[in-house]
Design an enzyme around this catalytic site. Structure first.
Site, PDB file in Angstrom:
ATOM      1  N   ARG A 207       0.555  64.432 -23.344  1.00 27.74           N
ATOM      2  CA  ARG A 207       1.116  64.102 -23.425  1.00 27.74           C
ATOM      3  C   ARG A 207       1.631  66.021 -23.865  1.00 27.74           C
ATOM      4  O   ARG A 207       1.547  66.717 -23.969  1.00 27.74           O
ATOM      5  CB  ARG A 207       1.558  64.270 -25.398  1.00 27.74           C
TER       6      ARG A 207
ATOM      7  N   THR B 197       8.376  67.405 -24.441  1.00 21.26           N
ATOM      8  CA  THR B 197       8.983  66.326 -24.246  1.00 21.26           C
ATOM      9  C   THR B 197       8.164  64.828 -24.211  1.00 21.26           C
ATOM     10  O   THR B 197       8.952  63.665 -24.552  1.00 21.26           O
ATOM     11  CB  THR B 197       9.533  66.594 -22.789  1.00 21.26           C
TER      12      THR B 197
ATOM     13  N   ASP C  18      -2.671  62.882 -36.076  1.00 19.06           N
ATOM     14  CA  ASP C  18      -3.409  63.721 -34.689  1.00 19.06           C
ATOM     15  C   ASP C  18      -4.911  63.062 -34.462  1.00 19.06           C
ATOM     16  O   ASP C  18      -5.757  63.578 -34.557  1.00 19.06           O
ATOM     17  CB  ASP C  18      -2.874  64.845 -33.783  1.00 19.06           C
TER      18      ASP C  18
ATOM     19  N   ASP D 288      -7.663  65.594 -32.897  1.00 22.49           N
ATOM     20  CA  ASP D 288      -8.196  66.517 -33.208  1.00 22.49           C
ATOM     21  C   ASP D 288      -8.697  65.975 -35.037  1.00 22.49           C
ATOM     22  O   ASP D 288      -9.975  66.870 -34.514  1.00 22.49           O
ATOM     23  CB  ASP D 288      -6.659  66.977 -33.928  1.00 22.49           C
TER      24      ASP D 288
HETATM   25  C1  PRP Z   1      -2.103  60.586 -27.710  1.00 22.64           C
HETATM   26  C2  PRP Z   1      -3.385  59.452 -28.466  1.00 22.64           C
HETATM   27  C3  PRP Z   1      -2.667  58.840 -27.017  1.00 22.64           C
HETATM   28  C4  PRP Z   1      -0.891  59.214 -27.057  1.00 22.64           C
HETATM   29  C5  PRP Z   1      -0.066  58.671 -27.996  1.00 22.64           C
HETATM   30  O1  PRP Z   1      -2.990  62.459 -27.269  1.00 22.64           O
HETATM   31  O2  PRP Z   1      -4.441  59.673 -28.471  1.00 22.64           O
HETATM   32  O3  PRP Z   1      -3.086  58.958 -26.284  1.00 22.64           O
HETATM   33  O4  PRP Z   1      -1.207  60.423 -27.945  1.00 22.64           O
HETATM   34  O5  PRP Z   1       1.669  58.721 -27.620  1.00 22.64           O
HETATM   35  P1  PRP Z   1       1.717  58.370 -26.629  1.00 22.64           P
HETATM   36  O6  PRP Z   1       2.107  56.427 -27.215  1.00 22.64           O
HETATM   37  O7  PRP Z   1       3.481  59.287 -27.457  1.00 22.64           O
HETATM   38  O8  PRP Z   1       2.039  58.362 -25.380  1.00 22.64           O
HETATM   39  P2  PRP Z   1      -2.350  63.448 -26.698  1.00 22.64           P
HETATM   40  O9  PRP Z   1      -1.500  63.615 -26.048  1.00 22.64           O
HETATM   41  O10 PRP Z   1      -2.064  63.868 -28.217  1.00 22.64           O
HETATM   42  O11 PRP Z   1      -3.760  63.631 -26.648  1.00 22.64           O
HETATM   43  P3  PRP Z   1      -5.409  63.970 -27.202  1.00 22.64           P
HETATM   44  O12 PRP Z   1      -5.957  62.591 -26.834  1.00 22.64           O
HETATM   45  O13 PRP Z   1      -6.414  64.511 -25.941  1.00 22.64           O
HETATM   46  O14 PRP Z   1      -5.279  64.709 -28.200  1.00 22.64           O
END
Ligand code: PRP
Length: 208
Positions: free
Chosen positions: A104, A108, A199, A202
């Site tokens: 993400r 945004t 998160d 993390d």
């Molecule tokens: C987080 C999580 C989901 C997403 C959820 O991932 O693991 O994939 O955000 O958010 P959304 O429903 O608003 O799309 P992130 O982008 O932080 O990546 P990561 O898993 O690599 O930490």
């Protein structure tokens, strides 16, 4: 029409409280995410089709049941979805695993796909897309778009915590899929689920 299922089994709820706790360290967080995923897989597979088989026991022939050969693919959304894979494979050891990478944008919250590798027969498999968090829903929607484009028809989405906004967006974008969550949380604040668990990526991998 898909359904939204919140899994309120006491073991799932108890373990979810452990991973919500900010004092839970990476190793325990990882272990408990796997345990919850294992328990959720038990529920998610409840409607798997069975077939009749005759089995010779040492005593007689039993008219028994076997899984009707339904093939499964587990698809974690990278990175955090990886934390849920082993717990599910413990129950479904012959499932294949496809990976889809999504991140993400930090301002945004727009999702971006950066990797996709699926089993070649994905269109024949029941697909369990897994990600601990359903926040805005953008990542799940885009991952499922990519799977449908590759021919997958029978898809379920499995997460740990969800926000009402994400559930609504996913239901609207993909009304055919069932969504399974261990919790429906209160709200989304700046793209994060509240109260949530922070998160998940993390916390699983010890990054910040
Ligand atoms: C987080 C999580 C989901 C997403 C959820 O991932 O693991 O994939 O955000 O958010 P959304 O429903 O608003 O799309 P992130 O982008 O932080 O990546 P990561 O898993 O690599 O930490």
């Amino acid at each position: 029409m898909g359904k939204f299922h919140v899994m309120n089994h006491p073991l799932i709820q108890h373990k979810l409280s452990i991973i919500r706790d900010k004092k839970t360290a990476t190793n325990e967080f990882r272990e408990v995410v796997n345990e919850i995923s294992n328990l959720m897989a038990f529920e998610v597979t409840r409607d798997m089709p069975l077939m009749d088989v005759d089995i010779e026991t040492p005593m007689a022939v039993a008219h028994a049941k076997q899984l009707a050969g339904k093939k499964v693919a587990v698809v974690p959304i990278l990175r955090a979805g990886i934390g849920m894979v082993d717990g599910i494979l413990q129950l479904l050891p012959s499932a294949r695993v496809g990976h889809i990478g999504m991140y993400r944008d930090e301002t945004t919250f727009e999702p971006h796909e950066y990797f996709c590798k699926m089993p070649s027969d994905i269109e024949e498999r029941e697909v369990l897309v897994v990600d601990p968090m359903l926040a805005t829903g953008g990542s799940a929607i885009m991952a499922i778009d990519a799977l449908k484009k590759r021919g997958a028809k029978n898809i379920k989405f499995v997460c740990l915590v969800s926000a009402p906004e994400g559930v609504k967006a996913l239901e609207e974008a993909h009304p055919d899929i069932d969504i399974y969550a261990a919790s429906l949380d209160e709200k989304l604040v700046d793209g994060y689920i509240v109260p949530g668990l922070g998160d998940a990526g993390d916390r699983l991998f010890g990054t910040k």
